[in-house]
Design a protein around this motif. Structure first.
Motif, PDB file in Angstrom:
ATOM      1  N   THR A 392       0.795  -1.224   0.005  1.00  0.00           N
ATOM      2  CA  THR A 392      -0.070   0.058   0.034  1.00  0.00           C
ATOM      3  C   THR A 392       0.958   1.381  -0.031  1.00  0.00           C
ATOM      4  O   THR A 392       0.605   2.260  -0.693  1.00  0.00           O
ATOM      5  N   THR A 393       2.021   1.245   0.945  1.00  0.00           N
ATOM      6  CA  THR A 393       2.783   2.494   1.075  1.00  0.00           C
ATOM      7  C   THR A 393       3.534   2.443  -0.530  1.00  0.00           C
ATOM      8  O   THR A 393       3.651   3.745  -0.844  1.00  0.00           O
ATOM      9  N   TYR A 394       3.789   1.407  -1.116  1.00  0.00           N
ATOM     10  CA  TYR A 394       4.553   1.583  -2.299  1.00  0.00           C
ATOM     11  C   TYR A 394       3.679   2.106  -3.392  1.00  0.00           C
ATOM     12  O   TYR A 394       3.867   3.108  -4.138  1.00  0.00           O
ATOM     13  N   ILE A 395       2.276   1.591  -3.400  1.00  0.00           N
ATOM     14  CA  ILE A 395       1.425   2.174  -4.573  1.00  0.00           C
ATOM     15  C   ILE A 395       1.172   3.701  -4.189  1.00  0.00           C
ATOM     16  O   ILE A 395       1.049   4.408  -5.171  1.00  0.00           O
ATOM     17  N   SER A 396       1.247   3.947  -2.858  1.00  0.00           N
ATOM     18  CA  SER A 396       1.033   5.505  -2.498  1.00  0.00           C
ATOM     19  C   SER A 396       2.119   6.281  -3.191  1.00  0.00           C
ATOM     20  O   SER A 396       1.839   7.469  -3.922  1.00  0.00           O
ATOM     21  N   HIS A 397       3.393   5.970  -3.001  1.00  0.00           N
ATOM     22  CA  HIS A 397       4.385   6.737  -3.467  1.00  0.00           C
ATOM     23  C   HIS A 397       4.477   6.732  -4.891  1.00  0.00           C
ATOM     24  O   HIS A 397       4.649   7.468  -5.922  1.00  0.00           O
ATOM     25  N   LEU A 398       4.019   5.373  -5.548  1.00  0.00           N
ATOM     26  CA  LEU A 398       3.847   5.116  -7.038  1.00  0.00           C
ATOM     27  C   LEU A 398       2.934   6.287  -7.708  1.00  0.00           C
ATOM     28  O   LEU A 398       3.056   6.617  -8.787  1.00  0.00           O
ATOM     29  N   LEU A 399       1.891   6.541  -7.047  1.00  0.00           N
ATOM     30  CA  LEU A 399       0.803   7.459  -7.393  1.00  0.00           C
ATOM     31  C   LEU A 399       1.421   8.827  -7.431  1.00  0.00           C
ATOM     32  O   LEU A 399       1.176   9.306  -8.721  1.00  0.00           O
ATOM     33  N   ARG A 400       1.928   9.234  -6.690  1.00  0.00           N
ATOM     34  CA  ARG A 400       2.559  10.455  -6.835  1.00  0.00           C
ATOM     35  C   ARG A 400       3.570  10.840  -8.094  1.00  0.00           C
ATOM     36  O   ARG A 400       3.607  11.658  -8.815  1.00  0.00           O
ATOM     37  N   ARG A 401       4.487   9.619  -8.231  1.00  0.00           N
ATOM     38  CA  ARG A 401       5.422   9.643  -9.183  1.00  0.00           C
ATOM     39  C   ARG A 401       4.691   9.603 -10.422  1.00  0.00           C
ATOM     40  O   ARG A 401       5.023  10.315 -11.516  1.00  0.00           O
ATOM     41  N   ALA A 402       3.590   8.643 -10.671  1.00  0.00           N
ATOM     42  CA  ALA A 402       2.871   8.514 -11.730  1.00  0.00           C
ATOM     43  C   ALA A 402       2.149   9.959 -12.255  1.00  0.00           C
ATOM     44  O   ALA A 402       2.185  10.001 -13.432  1.00  0.00           O
ATOM     45  N   LEU A 403       1.669  10.533 -11.225  1.00  0.00           N
ATOM     46  CA  LEU A 403       1.186  11.946 -11.477  1.00  0.00           C
ATOM     47  C   LEU A 403       2.026  12.851 -12.204  1.00  0.00           C
ATOM     48  O   LEU A 403       1.764  13.682 -12.920  1.00  0.00           O
TER      49      LEU A 403
END
Length: 708
Positions: A392-403
């Protein structure tokens, strides 16, 4: 020389006041606080020594006493820079982030220069008495202090050395502090330098200690503000304090036990009785925890989450803690005339067995409080699925980078019209890729994006992307009648939702009727008033509105009646269940009938086989969507599929028209008459055959009677 001692006297009073106020407050046993109070004491003794050396001038005291008094002054005054450097390092958790080897090196870099600077001070009496030459200072024959020797000026270089280290740390970590705190930290350096220079060139003005005392006032009121570590409603230490305290334990490798008490009904109390009553009950819980476990450190993390930290414990102590908590929370809590039952859960975490850093503690407590898998009286950290949290933490960071890196794309899943027997549009679906170009499931990142608030930017991206795509093509060329776009709960909670959508549509100049906005039952339940206002504005502007995932949540007919929906999308799980179960089948058929009688269209999701498609058509579904027709496709593949299906549809229409023309031709009646004559002859022949068989059976019966 007549010295102005009033500055030192004022500094002494300032230090006394600061010390009194320090012990009147609640201070965490942190390296930062230890360094701060050591700094105050050192500055206080430095001021007393500075004042004493001035008052002792010209008096008949033993030389050893004067030498010793001045040495204490040098020790206390020069150690201020050392303590200040340690204070800055502790303020920014600098030591905790270093490896053991680099930490030892840092400690040596702090200690050795001071030791080197103090060595000439210690040896000055011996050097002066033996060789007649001082290393740093000396006491002359009249008992007066005199500077002398090259090594005296090394003291200033050492002070400059520590100042450079401190300033470097402050500049490096400046973004973690407010401007006011940065100003306070720099004030010490500025005031110290200014006061030292004044006293260096004007020795009769004893302003050095006074300047430092002014800086301590700023420290005490701005940087050393214990209120930022205390939660006001419960008067317990807060989350920031927990991180600070446990960072020290991880740094020293000290084991500790963390027991978290999580109240499940905090939202109910707040909604039912108000914030004031809720804070009163939280305060009662805090008082109980402090009285029952006086040797623990007590924290309140927010949202009904308490935390206790124990330094010395064993298995028996853990059992005792659990027993005390269970007994008390089994009883009702009373405040004034209000009596209430508080339902709690206990989470037990052992360090360093279960956690490796302070943030791990907070993550585990949050996971237990939010995840329905852990709705039990007591949960141990060893039984918690930490891999899920890491993901979940990884996906959260991934979201910000993807944006930031624009690693989102919009795919389109076609929608089939049972009435027209063709694909008439699609649902726009968001897709995200990780750093390796692999897709991340929307079921993973959408819930996280809703919690972090990133769903707002994602929703705007999808709507803008769809409008951009539609504005660049001829809709009739592809047979596109509508594109469905999901609106998240967070979007529906915005009062400016309709305004934003209308603005984007106007910019791209596409017809509103081609957009169908899907709204979930959850959004309708959370924000009915705001949603009604937005939906009314969008409906009047020509947008089609549909209720998405009907049947997946708390289905409520009120939404269908009061909100201007034109279509209802039935959740795929309902469809799959109805296909395999008679009762569910009946319920689904009734639901579709109800939707159509309310004047709305029905769309069934999750169609995966031809058999399901025929069955849903027989139930009266207007639209079908699922893998049977196509999965989510990139826009190029979607347009190619739409064009191919439109050509197929047009060809079917042409064949149908040709067939109808043939039915209207004059020869068709004669062909039907001939066909009718042939059928009549065949029927007569069949009757003659039946009668012949009956006669044969009668003859055989007569023959049998004659034989008898």
């Amino acid at each position: 020389m007549n010295y102005v001692i009033e500055f030192d006297i004022a500094a002494i009073f300032i230090y006394l006041i600061v010390i009194i106020f320090y012990y009147q407050r609640r201070n965490l046993p942190l390296l930062q606080n230890h360094a701060y109070i050591m700094f105050i004491y050192s500055a206080f003794f430095c001021t007393i020594c500075d004042l004493g050396t001035t008052l002792l001038r010209g008096n008949s005291f033993p030389s050893w006493f004067l030498w010793g008094f001045h040495m204490i002054y040098f020790f206390s005054s020069n150690i201020l820079s050392v303590i200040y450097t340690v204070y800055c390092a502790s303020l920014f958790n600098f030591l905790e982030k270093l490896s053991n080897k680099r930490r030892r090196s840092f400690v040596l870099l702090i200690i050795l220069p001071y030791a080197f600077a103090m060595l000439p001070i210690i040896l000055s009496p011996l050097s002066y008495l033996v060789f007649g030459k001082p290393l740093a200072f000396y006491i002359d024959s009249s008992g007066l202090y005199q500077r002398g020797g090259f090594f005296f000026y090394i003291l200033y270089f050492v002070v400059a050395y520590y100042t450079v280290i401190s300033v470097s740390m402050i500049i490096k970590k400046r973004k973690t502090l407010s401007r006011l705190k940065l100003l306070s930290l720099f004030s010490y350096i500025v005031l110290m330098l200014v006061s030292v220079l004044i006293q260096l060139f004007h020795p009769r003005y004893l302003v050095q200690c006074f300047g430092i005392s002014l800086a301590t006032i700023m420290f005490s009121s701005i940087v050393q503000n214990p209120e930022e570590y205390v939660e006001r409603a419960t008067n317990l230490f807060n989350e920031h304090a927990l991180i600070k305290m446990t960072s020290r334990d991880f740094f020293t490798g000290s084991p500790f036990l963390c027991v978290s008490v999580i109240l499940d009904d905090i939202t109910f109390i707040s909604n039912a009785f108000g914030i004031t009553q809720m804070n009163s009950f939280l305060s009662e819980v805090a008082v109980f925890l402090k009285k029952t476990f006086p040797h623990a450190y007590h924290y309140y993390l927010s949202q009904g989450k308490f935390c206790l930290i124990f330094r010395n414990y064993d298995e028996r102590e853990i059992d005792r803690i659990k027993f005390e908590l269970r007994v008390r929370f089994h009883e009702n809590w009373v405040y004034d005339t209000l009596e209430l039952k508080l339902y709690s859960r206990i989470c037990i975490i052992e360090s360093p067995k279960d956690v490796k850093m302070p943030e791990d503690i907070l993550d585990l407590i949050d996971l237990v409080s939010e995840d329905t898998r852990y709705k039990q009286a007591t949960i141990y950290a060893r039984d918690i699925d930490t891999e899920y949290k890491r993901r979940t933490t990884y996906i959260s960071h991934l979201l910000r980078r993807a944006l930031a890196e624009k690693r989102f794309d919009v795919y389109y899943q076609p929608i089939y019209s049972t009435k027209e027997d063709r694909l008439i549009g699609a649902e726009a679906l968001i897709r995200m890729k990780d750093e390796n170009g692999d897709f991340v499931s929307p079921e993973e990142f959408i819930p996280i994006a809703e919690k972090t608030g990133d769903i707002l930017r994602i929703g705007q991206f999808v709507f803008d992307s769809v409008c951009t795509t539609l504005s660049r093509i001829n809709l009739e060329e592809y047979g596109i009648r509508k594109i469905d776009i999901n609106l998240s709960v967070a979007q529906c909670m915005q009062e400016i939702l309709a305004e934003n959508i209308l603005t984007i549509r106007t910019i791209h100049n596409i017809p509103a009727s081609v957009i169908n906005l899907e709204i979930t039952e959850t959004a309708a339940a959370y924000t009915p008033e705001i949603l009604l206002k937005n939906m009314t504005a969008l409906s009047e502007a020509g947008f089609e509105l549909s209720l998405d995932d009907y049947g997946s949540g708390y289905s409520n007919m009120t939404y269908l009646i009061t909100l201007p929906f034109k279509m209802v999308k039935i959740d795929k799980n309902i469809v799959w269940s109805a296909f395999n179960d008679a009762k569910s089948n009946t319920a689904l058929a009734s639901t579709i009938t109800m939707i159509k009688r309310l004047g709305m269209k029905a769309l069934a999701e999750g169609v995966e086989t031809e058999e399901q498609a025929r069955w849903l058509k027989s139930l009266g579904c207007d639209y079908l969507q699922g893998f049977y027709y196509a999965k989510g496709l990139p826009k190029e593949e979607f347009f190619a599929l739409m064009k191919k299906d439109l050509e197929r549809y047009k060809k079917d229409q042409e064949n149908k028209n040709e067939y109808l023309k043939e039915l209207d031709s004059p020869d068709i009646d004669e062909r039907f008459e001939d066909l009718e004559d042939e059928e009549t002859i065949e029927e007569i022949e069949e009757i003659d055959e039946i009668e012949a068989v009956d006669e044969a059976e009668n003859v055989s019966d007569v023959e049998e009677l004659e034989d008898l």
